[in-house]
Scaffold this motif. Structure first.
Motif, mmCIF file in Angstrom:
data_model
loop_
_atom_site.group_PDB
_atom_site.id
_atom_site.type_symbol
_atom_site.label_atom_id
_atom_site.label_comp_id
_atom_site.label_asym_id
_atom_site.label_seq_id
_atom_site.Cartn_x
_atom_site.Cartn_y
_atom_site.Cartn_z
ATOM 1 N N CYS A 18 -26.312 14.807 11.113
ATOM 2 C CA CYS A 18 -27.552 15.489 10.740
ATOM 3 C C CYS A 18 -27.777 16.641 11.708
ATOM 4 O O CYS A 18 -27.578 16.499 12.899
ATOM 5 N N ALA A 20 -30.760 18.410 11.813
ATOM 6 C CA ALA A 20 -32.194 18.700 11.922
ATOM 7 C C ALA A 20 -32.590 18.875 13.380
ATOM 8 O O ALA A 20 -32.084 18.180 14.254
ATOM 9 N N CYS A 28 -30.360 16.548 15.620
ATOM 10 C CA CYS A 28 -30.583 15.102 15.496
ATOM 11 C C CYS A 28 -29.321 14.293 15.802
ATOM 12 O O CYS A 28 -29.373 13.336 16.560
ATOM 13 N N ALA A 30 -27.748 12.133 14.142
ATOM 14 C CA ALA A 30 -27.601 10.849 13.447
ATOM 15 C C ALA A 30 -26.655 11.059 12.263
ATOM 16 O O ALA A 30 -26.530 12.171 11.763
ATOM 17 N N CYS A 39 -29.762 13.245 7.783
ATOM 18 C CA CYS A 39 -29.787 11.787 7.918
ATOM 19 C C CYS A 39 -30.929 11.212 7.083
ATOM 20 O O CYS A 39 -31.715 11.935 6.497
ATOM 21 N N HIS A 42 -34.376 12.527 7.963
ATOM 22 C CA HIS A 42 -34.666 13.959 7.898
ATOM 23 C C HIS A 42 -34.388 14.546 6.520
ATOM 24 O O HIS A 42 -33.784 15.612 6.399
HETATM 25 ZN ZN LIG Z 1 -31.639 13.515 11.342
#
Ligand SMILES: [Zn+2]
Length: 91
Positions: A18, A20, A28, A30, A39, A42
């Motif tokens: 991810c 974000a 992020c 993730a 993710c 997000h």
């Molecule tokens: Zn994320």
């Protein structure tokens, strides 16, 4: 962990992440939801986001490919009829 069990986390490590921005200013990182760029926290969750095909932008459908082709076909038919009438008139 015993030495004869070698952990293989390559696929997990190589999975898309991810991107974000977090409140900390960093990405992020993730794992992204399959087929998405974000993710589950997000905007990657199922059912989130706009529907496919941007149907929200359609207001009346007067300028869809089908309607444009329909108008052109009617126009051509009327033009042909007009030409035919002109030929009959001149004879
Ligand atoms: Zn994320």
């Amino acid at each position: 962990m015993s030495a004869d069990h070698v952990r293989n986390t390559r696929a997990m490590a190589a999975s898309p992440r991810c991107g974000a921005s977090t409140r900390g200013g960093l990405a992020c990182r993730a794992p992204a939801v399959r087929g998405k760029l974000r993710c589950r926290m997000h905007g990657g969750a199922p059912g989130s986001g706009a529907p496919w095909g941007n149907r929200n932008a359609r207001k009346h459908g007067a300028f869809t490919r089908e309607r444009i082709a329909e108008r052109r076909a009617i126009r051509e038919l009327l033009d042909e009829a007009g030409k035919l009438l002109g030929e009959l008139d001149s004879n």
